[in-house]
Design a protein around this motif. Sequence first.
Motif, short mmCIF file in Angstrom:
data_model
loop_
_atom_site.label_atom_id
_atom_site.label_comp_id
_atom_site.label_asym_id
_atom_site.label_seq_id
_atom_site.Cartn_x
_atom_site.Cartn_y
_atom_site.Cartn_z
N ALA A 82 42.45 83.07 31.78
CA ALA A 82 41.22 82.86 31.40
C ALA A 82 40.23 82.28 32.35
CB ALA A 82 41.43 81.66 30.24
N THR A 85 34.38 77.88 34.28
CA THR A 85 33.40 78.26 35.21
C THR A 85 33.98 78.01 36.54
OG1 THR A 85 33.22 75.59 35.09
CG2 THR A 85 31.48 76.96 33.83
N SER A 88 38.02 74.37 38.83
CA SER A 88 39.15 73.72 38.97
C SER A 88 39.62 73.82 40.42
CB SER A 88 40.39 74.34 38.02
OG SER A 88 40.31 75.58 38.18
N SER A 151 33.26 74.12 31.98
CA SER A 151 33.17 74.58 30.51
C SER A 151 34.16 73.61 29.86
CB SER A 151 33.72 76.04 30.63
OG SER A 151 35.05 76.21 30.66
C1 LIG Z 1 32.85 68.58 42.51
C2 LIG Z 1 34.00 68.81 41.76
C3 LIG Z 1 34.36 67.45 41.20
C4 LIG Z 1 35.25 67.45 39.75
N1 LIG Z 1 35.53 66.26 39.25
C5 LIG Z 1 36.46 66.28 38.55
C6 LIG Z 1 36.87 64.93 37.71
O1 LIG Z 1 36.10 63.90 38.02
N2 LIG Z 1 37.79 64.73 36.81
C7 LIG Z 1 38.54 66.26 36.44
O2 LIG Z 1 39.37 66.17 35.55
N3 LIG Z 1 38.25 67.35 37.16
C8 LIG Z 1 37.30 67.53 38.07
N4 LIG Z 1 37.03 68.40 38.89
C9 LIG Z 1 37.72 69.63 38.44
C10 LIG Z 1 37.19 70.64 37.48
O3 LIG Z 1 35.97 70.50 37.11
C11 LIG Z 1 38.17 70.47 36.21
O4 LIG Z 1 39.37 70.83 36.57
C12 LIG Z 1 37.47 71.40 35.00
O5 LIG Z 1 37.86 70.83 34.06
C13 LIG Z 1 37.80 72.76 35.09
O6 LIG Z 1 36.91 73.34 34.17
P1 LIG Z 1 36.42 75.05 34.36
O7 LIG Z 1 35.64 75.40 33.22
O8 LIG Z 1 35.70 75.10 35.69
O9 LIG Z 1 37.84 75.73 34.40
P2 LIG Z 1 38.36 76.92 35.34
O10 LIG Z 1 38.49 76.49 36.78
O11 LIG Z 1 37.45 78.26 35.11
O12 LIG Z 1 39.71 77.22 34.74
C14 LIG Z 1 40.71 76.10 34.69
C15 LIG Z 1 42.10 76.28 34.01
O13 LIG Z 1 41.77 76.35 32.70
C16 LIG Z 1 42.15 77.73 32.09
N5 LIG Z 1 41.05 78.00 31.14
C17 LIG Z 1 39.55 77.72 31.29
N6 LIG Z 1 38.82 78.07 30.15
C18 LIG Z 1 39.95 78.33 29.27
C19 LIG Z 1 40.11 78.50 27.96
N7 LIG Z 1 38.73 78.78 27.11
N8 LIG Z 1 41.05 78.82 27.10
C20 LIG Z 1 42.30 78.67 27.95
N9 LIG Z 1 42.32 78.50 28.89
C21 LIG Z 1 41.15 78.36 29.94
C22 LIG Z 1 41.93 78.75 33.16
O14 LIG Z 1 43.03 79.81 33.10
C23 LIG Z 1 42.76 77.93 34.36
O15 LIG Z 1 43.93 77.62 34.19
C24 LIG Z 1 36.12 68.84 39.80
C25 LIG Z 1 35.66 69.85 40.45
C26 LIG Z 1 34.79 69.82 41.22
C27 LIG Z 1 34.33 71.18 42.08
#
Ligand SMILES: Cc1cc2nc3c(=O)[nH]c(=O)nc-3n(C[C@H](O)[C@H](O)[C@H](O)COP(=O)(O)OP(=O)(O)OC[C@H]3O[C@@H](n4cnc5c(N)ncnc54)[C@H](O)[C@@H]3O)c2cc1C
Length: 265
Positions: A82, A85, A88, A151
């Motif tokens: 999945a 955005t 991660s 997301s």
């Molecule tokens: C500048 C920066 C700052 C950040 N600060 C923080 C912070 O303060 N705290 C923190 O916790 N994280 C932080 N992060 C990390 C990141 O934002 C988190 O891990 C966030 O939760 C990832 O969400 P995403 O939608 O980008 O997921 P993705 O990177 O797209 O996916 C992450 C994981 O979730 C799974 N996934 C995604 N959507 C679904 C769905 N609908 N169903 C099942 N599985 C799914 C994917 O398969 C993957 O394993 C930061 C990242 C950056 C770049």
Amino acid sequence: MATTISGSVKRPEPQALASAIEALAARFGNRLITSQAVRGQHAHTTTWLPTQPPDAVVMAQETQDIQDVVRICAKHSVPVIAFGTGTSLEGQVNAPAGGICIDLRDMNRILEVHAEDLDCVIQPGVTRKALNEYLRDQGLFFPIDPGADASLGGMASTRASGTNAVRYGTIRDNVLALKVVRGDGEIITTGTRAKKSAAGYDLTHLFSPSSCAAFPRRSPPLPVRSRPCAAPARPRFLPSRPAFRWRGSNCSTPSRSAPAIPIQS
Ligand SMILES: Cc1cc2nc3c(=O)[nH]c(=O)nc-3n(C[C@H](O)[C@H](O)[C@H](O)COP(=O)(O)OP(=O)(O)OC[C@H]3O[C@@H](n4cnc5c(N)ncnc54)[C@H](O)[C@@H]3O)c2cc1C
């Protein structure tokens, strides 16, 4: 002959992968993307691991799309990843065994807001900033704030937290229920909008976090908070619902055990 990556991770048989992509192309048309550039954008890590792109990307628009991708891939033993955005940081969207990436960004509707109950129901591709933009005029906000505009589906999967964690908890404390697409394409619902339940296992918190297990999720209700009164003198915070606003300051406890993520078609 399936290629062994490390330990138990195996790339699918080339013929099986070709059959899966053929079936996906027939089902999704141009929403199935196999270009190198787009595949490269759906895999990355900030670790020492190399970027390992998926074999194809499907742009999902509704629940049935996720179920069909999962079923086709299960039939051909092709991995599914999945994609929220892609913010991660630990390589969660990398595809060490290739496979099919399900991009959920187009599933970004806010379906219900229950201001009285301080919760809402959203699709998994809704980002935290988009949700807060939507809630702003109602004097509400969603407090979990990782640094990136992630997301809610991805946040649930990675157990995201942020600067508000001490007061409002992490995403795990703010998930009430999930609808999950299982590996056979069937759907299970892990809870309801009820703030607590003594019925059965707490599956909601088994799936949140679960970025280790590929269970694309659907349709969660999410708790929201009344925006903290920067200046109590600013009555515009729902003057017709004083209890609401005050609940805002006291509601962190009752609605801490809140809400749920993912999608609803
Ligand atoms: C500048 C920066 C700052 C950040 N600060 C923080 C912070 O303060 N705290 C923190 O916790 N994280 C932080 N992060 C990390 C990141 O934002 C988190 O891990 C966030 O939760 C990832 O969400 P995403 O939608 O980008 O997921 P993705 O990177 O797209 O996916 C992450 C994981 O979730 C799974 N996934 C995604 N959507 C679904 C769905 N609908 N169903 C099942 N599985 C799914 C994917 O398969 C993957 O394993 C930061 C990242 C950056 C770049």
